[in-house]
Design a protein around this motif. Structure first.
Motif, PDB file in Angstrom:
ATOM      1  N   ASP A  62      -3.782   9.006   4.902  1.00  0.00           N
ATOM      2  CA  ASP A  62      -3.871   7.550   4.883  1.00  0.00           C
ATOM      3  C   ASP A  62      -3.039   6.932   3.765  1.00  0.00           C
ATOM      4  OD1 ASP A  62      -5.272   6.623   6.982  1.00  0.00           O
ATOM      5  OD2 ASP A  62      -7.202   6.456   5.948  1.00  0.00           O
ATOM      6  N   TRP A  63      -2.858   5.623   3.857  1.00  0.00           N
ATOM      7  CA  TRP A  63      -2.323   4.865   2.746  1.00  0.00           C
ATOM      8  C   TRP A  63      -3.346   4.892   1.610  1.00  0.00           C
ATOM      9  CZ3 TRP A  63      -0.975   3.619   7.671  1.00  0.00           C
ATOM     10  CH2 TRP A  63       0.366   3.298   7.910  1.00  0.00           C
ATOM     11  N   ALA A  64      -2.855   4.582   0.402  1.00  0.00           N
ATOM     12  CA  ALA A  64      -3.758   4.513  -0.737  1.00  0.00           C
ATOM     13  C   ALA A  64      -4.674   3.293  -0.601  1.00  0.00           C
ATOM     14  CB  ALA A  64      -2.955   4.407  -2.027  1.00  0.00           C
ATOM     15  N   ILE A  65      -5.954   3.494  -0.868  1.00  0.00           N
ATOM     16  CA  ILE A  65      -6.851   2.343  -1.013  1.00  0.00           C
ATOM     17  C   ILE A  65      -6.486   1.647  -2.324  1.00  0.00           C
ATOM     18  CG2 ILE A  65      -9.266   1.653  -1.347  1.00  0.00           C
ATOM     19  CD1 ILE A  65      -9.992   4.021   0.535  1.00  0.00           C
TER      20      ILE A  65
ATOM     21  N   ASN B 214      -7.628   7.829  -1.513  1.00  0.00           N
ATOM     22  CA  ASN B 214      -7.918   7.460  -0.129  1.00  0.00           C
ATOM     23  C   ASN B 214      -9.060   8.324   0.370  1.00  0.00           C
ATOM     24  OD1 ASN B 214      -6.625   9.885   0.316  1.00  0.00           O
ATOM     25  ND2 ASN B 214      -4.797   8.976   1.209  1.00  0.00           N
ATOM     26  N   ARG B 215      -9.630   7.912   1.480  1.00  0.00           N
ATOM     27  CA  ARG B 215     -10.792   8.647   1.986  1.00  0.00           C
ATOM     28  C   ARG B 215     -10.383   9.692   2.997  1.00  0.00           C
ATOM     29  NH1 ARG B 215     -13.849   3.615   2.107  1.00  0.00           N
ATOM     30  NH2 ARG B 215     -15.255   3.648   0.333  1.00  0.00           N
ATOM     31  N   ARG B 216      -9.322   9.408   3.750  1.00  0.00           N
ATOM     32  CA  ARG B 216      -8.882  10.359   4.761  1.00  0.00           C
ATOM     33  C   ARG B 216      -7.505  10.868   4.368  1.00  0.00           C
ATOM     34  NH1 ARG B 216      -8.923   7.155  10.283  1.00  0.00           N
ATOM     35  NH2 ARG B 216      -7.263   6.164   9.097  1.00  0.00           N
TER      36      ARG B 216
ATOM     37  N   ASN C 273      -1.566  -1.405  -3.697  1.00  0.00           N
ATOM     38  CA  ASN C 273      -2.608  -2.036  -2.885  1.00  0.00           C
ATOM     39  C   ASN C 273      -3.600  -2.857  -3.721  1.00  0.00           C
ATOM     40  OD1 ASN C 273      -3.498  -2.661  -0.358  1.00  0.00           O
ATOM     41  ND2 ASN C 273      -4.263  -0.630   0.152  1.00  0.00           N
TER      42      ASN C 273
ATOM     43  N   ALA D  48       0.812  -1.217   0.000  1.00  0.00           N
ATOM     44  CA  ALA D  48       0.000   0.000   0.000  1.00  0.00           C
ATOM     45  C   ALA D  48       0.847   1.270   0.000  1.00  0.00           C
ATOM     46  CB  ALA D  48      -0.931   0.003   1.212  1.00  0.00           C
TER      47      ALA D  48
ATOM     48  N   ASN E 177     -12.042  -0.681   3.932  1.00  0.00           N
ATOM     49  CA  ASN E 177     -12.122   0.440   3.007  1.00  0.00           C
ATOM     50  C   ASN E 177     -12.728   0.061   1.667  1.00  0.00           C
ATOM     51  OD1 ASN E 177     -10.962   2.695   4.422  1.00  0.00           O
ATOM     52  ND2 ASN E 177      -9.042   1.554   4.405  1.00  0.00           N
TER      53      ASN E 177
ATOM     54  N   LYS F 146      -3.566   8.722  -6.358  1.00  0.00           N
ATOM     55  CA  LYS F 146      -3.683   8.084  -5.046  1.00  0.00           C
ATOM     56  C   LYS F 146      -5.094   8.304  -4.533  1.00  0.00           C
ATOM     57  CE  LYS F 146      -1.637   8.112  -0.399  1.00  0.00           C
ATOM     58  NZ  LYS F 146      -0.463   8.530   0.403  1.00  0.00           N
TER      59      LYS F 146
ATOM     60  N   ARG G  99     -11.984  -2.488  -5.557  1.00  0.00           N
ATOM     61  CA  ARG G  99     -10.586  -2.151  -5.882  1.00  0.00           C
ATOM     62  C   ARG G  99     -10.305  -2.346  -7.369  1.00  0.00           C
ATOM     63  NH1 ARG G  99      -9.048  -3.251  -0.408  1.00  0.00           N
ATOM     64  NH2 ARG G  99      -7.704  -1.555   0.289  1.00  0.00           N
TER      65      ARG G  99
END
Lengths: 160, 272
Positions: B190-193, B185-187, B209, B122, B248, B183, B254
């Protein structure tokens, strides 16, 4: 135990620590500098932010032994010895950039580092730059205003 | 939580670090910036009995360019990549991706060698090195060896590094041809979803990821090379992949994200 020397807020301090002692615990428990708070304990929230050789770092995600020989600045060390607040503290005061105050020491330390590292900060730059510091009162707008005032961009930020 | 006890050794050179690793076997771990290892130790997911601190090896903090190759010392911090004028000129994707890692305080501590050795599927920078077709230089007891990034990531948090090897340098080709990094992500922070890196106008495409390692999207690369449109190439982004399902995103979501962000990244990199 390991012997380490930290220059904390301009004063050399010699400590005996276990290797696993986290820097935040050395600061709070051994040196009794309790202005640096512990929040999430997992490098997400930034409550424990201090400056290591002038750059922001999360003291919960660093062993004290890693800081051996480093200059460390905590919230206790940013005001002048005569009590005059640091410009960032003054800006937080003037913009009412705190509610419960728990995140404030980490916010101020992160913000001091941020304006040094990014000279041309705008509203978005401050928001991105502080994304590692959480305010659970969600009082971000006034924090952004305070940091922008110090960054000297002239912008007071969006009213989001 | 407080990490389990360990013995602490300070490496005075890369050779010294390698000797300490050889001496202590697989219970020893290298400590660089510590921003992946220390959280794992705090959760007791990792309990090394010896930590070898390589964080003071400032001779491994450099970014040099020579004959179209950029050599980056393993201890170079993310913030140094982010602010490097040399990278901004000669390999802007590395600087740009570094600026998306974590937050400023994390970037002040985290190192390029550390994030590669950690081999988190990720993470952002491994995907950039992979898309660029980089090379990892590992030092062991018998000297240095070069490992192509495509051969480096062998499993979930596993790499081709032996227990007694450390990364000393990362090489990427100078490249400012069509590149992009997406990249999702929701927050913040964070790491990438899911993430997608595109280098050299689609000649190198990698995914974040979407499996147990950072991955080259070979089907997408082949399609771009044969002249397919970005939309047709991106439709192959998830082909044959088994991405993880977690809080997530499930695997199907994904796959969808990989296709959408691959198309966006290809478009941004100049592939119509």
């Amino acid at each position: 135990m390991e012997s380490i020397t930290l220059a904390v807020n301009g004063t050399e301090r010699n400590l005996e620590v276990e290797p696993r002692t986290l820097l935040v615990h050395a600061l709070r428990d051994d040196l009794r500098l309790t202005g640096t708070n512990i929040g999430c304990d997992s490098s997400s929230c930034g409550a424990c932010t201090v400056l290591i050789n002038g750059q922001s770092a999360k003291s919960c995600t660093m062993f004290a032994v890693q800081a051996d020989g480093a200059d460390i600045t905590t919230i206790e060390g940013v005001a002048d010895s005569d009590g005059t607040m640091h410009p960032m503290q003054q800006a937080f005061h003037e913009h009412h950039a705190l509610q419960c105050g728990y995140c404030t020491p980490g916010m101020v330390m992160a913000a001091i580092s941020l304006v040094e590292e990014y000279p041309d900060l705008d509203d978005q730059g401050v928001r991105h730059g502080l994304e590692g510091n959480l305010c659970r009162c969600t009082g971000y707008q006034n924090i952004v205003n305070a940091v922008l005032a110090v960054a000297g961009s002239g912008s007071k930020g969006s009213e989001s | 939580m407080i990490p389990a006890s360990f013995d602490y050794e300070v490496a005075e050179s890369a050779e010294h670090a390698v000797a300490l690793l050889a001496e202590h076997g697989d219970e020893a771990k290298l400590l660089a910036g510590g921003h992946s290892l220390i959280p794992m130790m705090r959760f007791r997911l990792a309990t090394p009995t010896v930590l070898v601190d390589v964080g003071r090896l400032d001779d491994l903090r450099y970014i040099n360019a020579d004959n179209g190759t950029i050599s980056i010392g393993a201890l170079t911090r993310h913030s140094e990549l982010e602010h490097s004028e040399l990278l901004a000129r000669s390999c802007p994707m590395m600087a740009s991706v570094a600026a998306l890692v974590g937050d400023p305080a994390v970037r002040h501590r985290g190192t390029l060698g550390g994030t590669l050795a950690h081999s988190d599927p990720a993470s952002d920078l491994p995907a950039a090195v992979l898309a660029l077709g980089g090379t990892i230089v590992a030092r062991g007891p018998s000297g240095d060896r070069e490992i192509a990034a495509t051969d480096f990531f062998t499993g979930y948090f596993e790499s081709a590094l032996a227990d007694d090897e450390m990364i000393v340098e990362v090489r990427v080709p100078a490249s400012d041809a069509g590149w992009n990094y997406q990249k999702f992500n929701r927050r913040a922070q964070d790491w990438a979803i899911v993430g997608v890196a595109v280098a050299d106008a689609g000649a190198g495409v990698s995914l974040v990821n979407m499996g147990s390692t950072p991955l080259r999207a070979s089907a997408v690369e082949a399609a771009v090379a044969s002249g397919a449109s970005a939309a047709d190439a991106a439709a192959l982004a998830a082909e044959g992949l088994q991405p993880p399902s977690d809080l997530n995103a499930d695997a199907d979501y994904r796959r969808h994200l990989a296709r959408v962000f691959t198309q966006r990244a290809l478009n941004a990199a100049g592939v119509a």
